[in-house]
Design a protein around this motif. Structure first.
Motif, PDB file in Angstrom:
ATOM      1  N   ILE A 235     -72.994  81.535 -78.956  1.00  0.00           N
ATOM      2  CA  ILE A 235     -73.292  80.127 -78.703  1.00  0.00           C
ATOM      3  C   ILE A 235     -72.060  79.276 -78.981  1.00  0.00           C
ATOM      4  O   ILE A 235     -71.774  78.307 -78.257  1.00  0.00           O
ATOM      5  CB  ILE A 235     -74.491  79.680 -79.558  1.00  0.00           C
ATOM      6  CG1 ILE A 235     -75.764  80.362 -79.047  1.00  0.00           C
ATOM      7  CG2 ILE A 235     -74.653  78.167 -79.540  1.00  0.00           C
ATOM      8  CD1 ILE A 235     -76.992  80.060 -79.851  1.00  0.00           C
ATOM      9  N   PHE A 236     -71.282  79.621 -80.009  1.00  0.00           N
ATOM     10  CA  PHE A 236     -70.045  78.898 -80.311  1.00  0.00           C
ATOM     11  C   PHE A 236     -69.095  78.942 -79.119  1.00  0.00           C
ATOM     12  O   PHE A 236     -68.627  77.903 -78.629  1.00  0.00           O
ATOM     13  CB  PHE A 236     -69.401  79.506 -81.556  1.00  0.00           C
ATOM     14  CG  PHE A 236     -68.031  78.952 -81.863  1.00  0.00           C
ATOM     15  CD1 PHE A 236     -67.895  77.748 -82.524  1.00  0.00           C
ATOM     16  CD2 PHE A 236     -66.887  79.646 -81.493  1.00  0.00           C
ATOM     17  CE1 PHE A 236     -66.635  77.233 -82.808  1.00  0.00           C
ATOM     18  CE2 PHE A 236     -65.628  79.148 -81.771  1.00  0.00           C
ATOM     19  CZ  PHE A 236     -65.499  77.934 -82.429  1.00  0.00           C
ATOM     20  N   PHE A 237     -68.806  80.142 -78.641  1.00  0.00           N
ATOM     21  CA  PHE A 237     -67.882  80.265 -77.515  1.00  0.00           C
ATOM     22  C   PHE A 237     -68.528  79.772 -76.216  1.00  0.00           C
ATOM     23  O   PHE A 237     -67.836  79.238 -75.346  1.00  0.00           O
ATOM     24  CB  PHE A 237     -67.425  81.716 -77.373  1.00  0.00           C
ATOM     25  CG  PHE A 237     -66.496  82.170 -78.452  1.00  0.00           C
ATOM     26  CD1 PHE A 237     -65.209  81.675 -78.535  1.00  0.00           C
ATOM     27  CD2 PHE A 237     -66.921  83.071 -79.422  1.00  0.00           C
ATOM     28  CE1 PHE A 237     -64.351  82.087 -79.548  1.00  0.00           C
ATOM     29  CE2 PHE A 237     -66.069  83.491 -80.432  1.00  0.00           C
ATOM     30  CZ  PHE A 237     -64.782  82.994 -80.496  1.00  0.00           C
ATOM     31  N   GLY A 238     -69.848  79.943 -76.095  1.00  0.00           N
ATOM     32  CA  GLY A 238     -70.524  79.455 -74.905  1.00  0.00           C
ATOM     33  C   GLY A 238     -70.489  77.940 -74.797  1.00  0.00           C
ATOM     34  O   GLY A 238     -70.375  77.392 -73.691  1.00  0.00           O
ATOM     35  N   SER A 239     -70.578  77.237 -75.934  1.00  0.00           N
ATOM     36  CA  SER A 239     -70.508  75.775 -75.884  1.00  0.00           C
ATOM     37  C   SER A 239     -69.125  75.309 -75.456  1.00  0.00           C
ATOM     38  O   SER A 239     -68.986  74.308 -74.745  1.00  0.00           O
ATOM     39  CB  SER A 239     -70.870  75.183 -77.251  1.00  0.00           C
ATOM     40  OG  SER A 239     -69.941  75.584 -78.244  1.00  0.00           O
ATOM     41  N   ILE A 240     -68.077  76.038 -75.875  1.00  0.00           N
ATOM     42  CA  ILE A 240     -66.728  75.715 -75.400  1.00  0.00           C
ATOM     43  C   ILE A 240     -66.630  75.950 -73.899  1.00  0.00           C
ATOM     44  O   ILE A 240     -66.088  75.132 -73.147  1.00  0.00           O
ATOM     45  CB  ILE A 240     -65.685  76.566 -76.150  1.00  0.00           C
ATOM     46  CG1 ILE A 240     -65.693  76.239 -77.648  1.00  0.00           C
ATOM     47  CG2 ILE A 240     -64.284  76.348 -75.572  1.00  0.00           C
ATOM     48  CD1 ILE A 240     -64.790  77.134 -78.475  1.00  0.00           C
ATOM     49  N   ALA A 241     -67.183  77.082 -73.449  1.00  0.00           N
ATOM     50  CA  ALA A 241     -67.140  77.401 -72.021  1.00  0.00           C
ATOM     51  C   ALA A 241     -67.909  76.366 -71.207  1.00  0.00           C
ATOM     52  O   ALA A 241     -67.475  75.992 -70.103  1.00  0.00           O
ATOM     53  CB  ALA A 241     -67.704  78.799 -71.789  1.00  0.00           C
ATOM     54  N   ASN A 242     -69.036  75.881 -71.713  1.00  0.00           N
ATOM     55  CA  ASN A 242     -69.818  74.892 -70.973  1.00  0.00           C
ATOM     56  C   ASN A 242     -69.037  73.599 -70.766  1.00  0.00           C
ATOM     57  O   ASN A 242     -69.085  72.995 -69.690  1.00  0.00           O
ATOM     58  CB  ASN A 242     -71.122  74.597 -71.711  1.00  0.00           C
ATOM     59  CG  ASN A 242     -72.115  75.725 -71.599  1.00  0.00           C
ATOM     60  OD1 ASN A 242     -72.068  76.518 -70.666  1.00  0.00           O
ATOM     61  ND2 ASN A 242     -73.017  75.819 -72.558  1.00  0.00           N
ATOM     62  N   VAL A 243     -68.323  73.160 -71.808  1.00  0.00           N
ATOM     63  CA  VAL A 243     -67.499  71.959 -71.668  1.00  0.00           C
ATOM     64  C   VAL A 243     -66.354  72.214 -70.686  1.00  0.00           C
ATOM     65  O   VAL A 243     -66.024  71.363 -69.862  1.00  0.00           O
ATOM     66  CB  VAL A 243     -66.955  71.512 -73.035  1.00  0.00           C
ATOM     67  CG1 VAL A 243     -66.035  70.306 -72.890  1.00  0.00           C
ATOM     68  CG2 VAL A 243     -68.104  71.183 -73.978  1.00  0.00           C
ATOM     69  N   ALA A 244     -65.770  73.409 -70.755  1.00  0.00           N
ATOM     70  CA  ALA A 244     -64.670  73.738 -69.847  1.00  0.00           C
ATOM     71  C   ALA A 244     -65.147  73.793 -68.398  1.00  0.00           C
ATOM     72  O   ALA A 244     -64.429  73.381 -67.488  1.00  0.00           O
ATOM     73  CB  ALA A 244     -64.045  75.068 -70.252  1.00  0.00           C
TER      74      ALA A 244
END
Length: 443
Positions: free
Chosen positions: A349-358
């Protein structure tokens, strides 16, 4: 606002002085406060249903992995079926607030019916599947109407700050809900937990009804529903004309399928395989809320001006898939297994939230204003399709390989697909995006 600007420009005696808020400004702030209260209450209550349903299915109804997959698919299928029509219908709504009130009441009735069934001991897996289908359908429509109502409430210039405040309230409420849901279910039962969600939907409806700002969006002649759907379907072509966009589709669809499958199997894995107590079930997800908040904060730094959002996106999605393998690694003494499982849930979820913003940064940069809406609609339907396949596939694999084996299979297949696409995607990421030219206006 116009009067303030005129005073400053004319250099009058009150130039630069901050004008006291007028009645209209106070009314908007009051209505935004009502909206915040309603959305925060709804987010808090929804966590209780999210935590309670797997417990009911696994502990009380002894559902198999395949049945859990079908229930998860029931929540995703409405997005696939209704995604495009919901967007087209939202563009026709003249009273979005009334629609949101109606959706809250439908959700309250659906959750309340299952709560009564639990109290009477008549609930079956079919009930849970129908509840997930209803919630998925109402969520599809509410997602389409949410921003329409917010724009109506605060205007286009106020959406950013209002959205940030609403999202912060929802994150905080969900975090508190995760900490309380497990103990509440263990002590009071699943029916009481669902009743909390019923109350939250009713509070949200009351908050919407308490607003006093006009609930009317002026509408001109609207295109036919068929024309709107054709325009939305055209968004699918926007992901096939560029090498990076084709790779982007892989990096979005594959993790979406894996995430849906892992989510479907997480409840059975925690409750049956590592034997996590029901009272601790919800608190294990509290770390995921903190990770989501942390990832959103980190995304603002790693996506600072001058950074390549394409590379950030690829790296974040790859890291999320790699970290998802921590969940099936959870084993041994319960404290150690619970910590490993919490990391296996939280780090993706941590890395997924970064990916979602990207992803948002990439699409806004790569798509013209005239094509962005269709691209987002196409993306929503593609993600829903992947989620449906992932949920159903995880159920089949769970019955065949066992829950832990299915988690390994889902994680390794997804990581392998992303890793195979990574070299070509990185090469395509170096090229400057080609923004589609605006389409000529219809005469």
């Amino acid at each position: 606002m116009d009067r303030d600007t005129t005073d400053i420009q004319s250099g009058g005696p009150d130039a630069g002085a901050k004008q006291p808020p007028g009645p209209a400004d106070r009314g908007v702030r009051r209505d935004v406060n009502y909206y915040w209260c309603g959305q925060t209450a709804s987010a808090f209550g929804s966590v209780f249903t999210t935590i309670a349903l797997p417990v009911v299915a696994v502990v009380h109804l002894n559902a198999s992995a395949g049945a859990i997959g079908l229930i998860s698919a029931a929540a995703t299928a409405p997005i696939l079926l209704l995604g495009f029509p919901a967007g087209a219908l939202a563009d026709r709504l003249a009273h979005p607030r009334r629609t949101l009130v109606l959706l809250d009441l439908v959700c309250a009735a659906a959750v309340g019916a299952v709560a009564l069934g639990l109290a009477a001991g008549t609930v079956s897996l079919l009930w849970l599947g129908l509840l997930c289908a209803v919630m998925g359908a109402t969520s599809t429509f509410s997602m389409s109407v949410y921003f329409l109502h917010l724009r109506q409430l605060v205007g286009p210039d106020g959406i950013g700050s209002a959205r940030a405040r609403l999202q912060a309230g929802q994150y905080g409420a969900a975090l508190v809900g995760r900490l309380l849901a497990g103990p509440a279910i263990a002590v009071l039962g699943a029916a009481a937990a669902l009743s909390v969600d019923v109350a939250s939907y009713l509070l949200s409806a009351v908050a919407l009804l308490a607003m006093r700002s006009p609930d009317l969006v002026p509408r001109g002649p609207a295109p036919s529903m068929l024309t709107s759907l054709r325009g939305a379907l055209a968004g699918l072509r926007l992901f096939t004309g560029d090498g990076f966009h084709r790779a982007l589709a892989v990096f979005i669809v594959v993790p979406a399928a894996a995430l849906a499958g892992v989510t479907a199997l997480t409840g059975p894995f925690l409750l049956r395989v590592i034997h996590l107590p029901t009272a601790a079930y919800g608190s294990l997800f509290a770390l995921s809320g903190l990770m989501g908040l942390s990832g959103s904060a980190v995304a603002g730094r790693v996506l600072a001006p001058g950074r390549n959002p394409r590379r950030v996106l690829l790296g974040a999605f790859t890291a999320a898939m790699a970290c998802s393998l921590l969940l099936p690694l959870a084993d041994g003494p319960l404290p150690l297994a619970a910590c490993c499982a919490a990391l296996g849930i939280g780090l993706p979820i941590f890395f997924g939230s970064i990916a979602n913003v990207a992803v948002s940064s990439v699409l806004v940069a790569d798509m013209s204003e005239e094509t962005l809406g269709r691209a987002m609609a196409a993306l929503q339907v593609c993600v829903a399709t992947a989620g449906l396949v992932g949920a159903l596939g995880s159920g089949v694999l769970g019955d065949w390989l066992g829950v832990r084996g299915a988690l390994w299979a889902m994680g390794l297949i997804a990581l392998g697909g992303v890793a195979l696409s990574l070299p070509a995607a990185l090469r395509a990421a170096r090229k400057a995006p080609a923004v589609p030219a605006p389409e000529p206006a219809a005469v």
